[in-house]
Scaffold this motif. Structure first.
Motif, PDB file in Angstrom:
ATOM      1  N   ALA A  89       0.838  -1.204   0.000  1.00  0.00           N
ATOM      2  CA  ALA A  89       0.000   0.000   0.000  1.00  0.00           C
ATOM      3  C   ALA A  89       0.873   1.253   0.000  1.00  0.00           C
ATOM      4  CB  ALA A  89      -0.925  -0.001   1.221  1.00  0.00           C
ATOM      5  N   MET A  90       1.941   1.257   0.813  1.00  0.00           N
ATOM      6  CA  MET A  90       2.828   2.429   0.838  1.00  0.00           C
ATOM      7  C   MET A  90       3.544   2.603  -0.497  1.00  0.00           C
ATOM      8  SD  MET A  90       4.428   2.498   4.728  1.00  0.00           S
ATOM      9  CE  MET A  90       5.318   0.975   4.539  1.00  0.00           C
ATOM     10  N   ASP A  91       3.921   1.495  -1.133  1.00  0.00           N
ATOM     11  CA  ASP A  91       4.578   1.580  -2.443  1.00  0.00           C
ATOM     12  C   ASP A  91       3.626   2.155  -3.489  1.00  0.00           C
ATOM     13  OD1 ASP A  91       6.894   1.075  -4.100  1.00  0.00           O
ATOM     14  OD2 ASP A  91       5.741  -0.571  -5.007  1.00  0.00           O
ATOM     15  N   ALA A  92       2.364   1.738  -3.430  1.00  0.00           N
ATOM     16  CA  ALA A  92       1.372   2.269  -4.374  1.00  0.00           C
ATOM     17  C   ALA A  92       1.171   3.767  -4.159  1.00  0.00           C
ATOM     18  CB  ALA A  92       0.046   1.518  -4.224  1.00  0.00           C
ATOM     19  N   ILE A  93       1.141   4.202  -2.912  1.00  0.00           N
ATOM     20  CA  ILE A  93       0.984   5.629  -2.618  1.00  0.00           C
ATOM     21  C   ILE A  93       2.200   6.404  -3.111  1.00  0.00           C
ATOM     22  CG2 ILE A  93       0.874   7.321  -0.731  1.00  0.00           C
ATOM     23  CD1 ILE A  93      -0.892   5.194   0.733  1.00  0.00           C
ATOM     24  N   LYS A  94       3.391   5.876  -2.863  1.00  0.00           N
ATOM     25  CA  LYS A  94       4.622   6.538  -3.328  1.00  0.00           C
ATOM     26  C   LYS A  94       4.591   6.711  -4.843  1.00  0.00           C
ATOM     27  CE  LYS A  94       9.532   5.631  -3.954  1.00  0.00           C
ATOM     28  NZ  LYS A  94      10.577   4.639  -3.828  1.00  0.00           N
ATOM     29  N   LYS A  95       4.243   5.655  -5.553  1.00  0.00           N
ATOM     30  CA  LYS A  95       4.191   5.729  -7.014  1.00  0.00           C
ATOM     31  C   LYS A  95       3.132   6.723  -7.481  1.00  0.00           C
ATOM     32  CE  LYS A  95       6.044   1.102  -7.766  1.00  0.00           C
ATOM     33  NZ  LYS A  95       5.756  -0.282  -8.124  1.00  0.00           N
ATOM     34  N   SER A  96       1.994   6.792  -6.781  1.00  0.00           N
ATOM     35  CA  SER A  96       0.938   7.744  -7.138  1.00  0.00           C
ATOM     36  C   SER A  96       1.395   9.180  -6.920  1.00  0.00           C
ATOM     37  CB  SER A  96      -0.323   7.482  -6.320  1.00  0.00           C
ATOM     38  OG  SER A  96      -0.888   6.248  -6.680  1.00  0.00           O
ATOM     39  N   VAL A  97       2.116   9.419  -5.804  1.00  0.00           N
ATOM     40  CA  VAL A  97       2.629  10.770  -5.531  1.00  0.00           C
ATOM     41  C   VAL A  97       3.629  11.175  -6.607  1.00  0.00           C
ATOM     42  CG1 VAL A  97       4.051  12.121  -3.917  1.00  0.00           C
ATOM     43  CG2 VAL A  97       2.184  10.695  -3.046  1.00  0.00           C
ATOM     44  N   ILE A  98       4.508  10.250  -6.991  1.00  0.00           N
ATOM     45  CA  ILE A  98       5.492  10.532  -8.040  1.00  0.00           C
ATOM     46  C   ILE A  98       4.783  10.876  -9.354  1.00  0.00           C
ATOM     47  CG2 ILE A  98       7.277   9.482  -9.504  1.00  0.00           C
ATOM     48  CD1 ILE A  98       8.200   7.917  -7.013  1.00  0.00           C
ATOM     49  N   LEU A 110       5.244  16.872  -0.501  1.00  0.00           N
ATOM     50  CA  LEU A 110       4.614  15.648  -0.010  1.00  0.00           C
ATOM     51  C   LEU A 110       5.569  14.464  -0.127  1.00  0.00           C
ATOM     52  CD1 LEU A 110       2.216  14.059   1.100  1.00  0.00           C
ATOM     53  CD2 LEU A 110       1.341  13.880  -1.248  1.00  0.00           C
ATOM     54  N   TYR A 111       6.244  14.371  -1.238  1.00  0.00           N
ATOM     55  CA  TYR A 111       7.215  13.298  -1.457  1.00  0.00           C
ATOM     56  C   TYR A 111       8.286  13.339  -0.368  1.00  0.00           C
ATOM     57  CZ  TYR A 111      10.426  10.228  -4.070  1.00  0.00           C
ATOM     58  OH  TYR A 111      11.239   9.201  -4.464  1.00  0.00           O
ATOM     59  N   GLU A 112       8.765  14.529  -0.051  1.00  0.00           N
ATOM     60  CA  GLU A 112       9.786  14.675   0.986  1.00  0.00           C
ATOM     61  C   GLU A 112       9.206  14.343   2.361  1.00  0.00           C
ATOM     62  OE1 GLU A 112      13.288  17.785   2.351  1.00  0.00           O
ATOM     63  OE2 GLU A 112      11.639  18.546   1.121  1.00  0.00           O
ATOM     64  N   ALA A 113       7.969  14.777   2.625  1.00  0.00           N
ATOM     65  CA  ALA A 113       7.321  14.493   3.910  1.00  0.00           C
ATOM     66  C   ALA A 113       7.091  13.000   4.120  1.00  0.00           C
ATOM     67  CB  ALA A 113       6.000  15.256   4.002  1.00  0.00           C
ATOM     68  N   LEU A 114       6.976  12.259   3.025  1.00  0.00           N
ATOM     69  CA  LEU A 114       6.817  10.807   3.127  1.00  0.00           C
ATOM     70  C   LEU A 114       8.133  10.112   3.481  1.00  0.00           C
ATOM     71  CD1 LEU A 114       4.478  10.110   0.063  1.00  0.00           C
ATOM     72  CD2 LEU A 114       3.849  10.099   2.484  1.00  0.00           C
TER      73      LEU A 114
END
Length: 138
Positions: A89-98, A110-114
């Motif tokens: 789930a975290m990987d999917a969110i990371k890819k969506s943010v990118i 947001l990417y940095e805050a993650l």
């Protein structure tokens, strides 16, 4: 168990050097030897049955520890299994943010805050070492 005279002078008891595993090993050895060689004789003011009753709390405590270890191992295995879904789930969110330019993609706040390093703050890895070698003069 070898306890030296120096140990006793320092105030260490003979039991101080006995680990929990040794206690179990020793009381089992005591019971087997006593049962097999002199089951009707009393030692230390107690019969074999009285000794067994005396060590029963140790036996029960060890069983409780083993049971707790089994429960803990099961809980750890369960945590590891459910963590796989969390990681996905975290990987999917990371890819969506990118992929989302409205939040700055892989260079946004947001990417940095993650917990990731934004693209603009990454080092290139190119060190450009000095290619000119100084030749010492004689």
């Amino acid at each position: 168990m070898q306890v030296t005279k120096g140990d006793l002078q320092k105030g260490m008891s003979k039991m101080a050097k006995v680990t929990p595993g040794k206690v179990e090993e020793n009381y089992e050895r005591f019971m087997v030897a006593w049962e097999n060689l002199t089951p009707t004789k009393s030692f230390g003011g107690m019969t074999l049955d009285q000794f067994k009753a005396t060590v029963l709390p140790s036996v029960d405590a060890r069983k409780s520890v083993r049971d707790a270890q089994v429960v803990l191992e099961g809980a750890i295995e369960n945590r590891d299994n459910v963590d796989q879904a969390t990681i996905k789930a975290m990987d999917a969110i990371k890819k969506s943010v990118i992929a989302d330019p409205t939040v700055g993609g892989d260079d946004g706040a947001l990417y940095e805050a993650l917990g990731f390093i934004p693209k603009s703050k990454r080092k290139t890895g190119n060190t450009r070492k000095n290619s000119k070698k100084e030749v010492p003069t004689p």
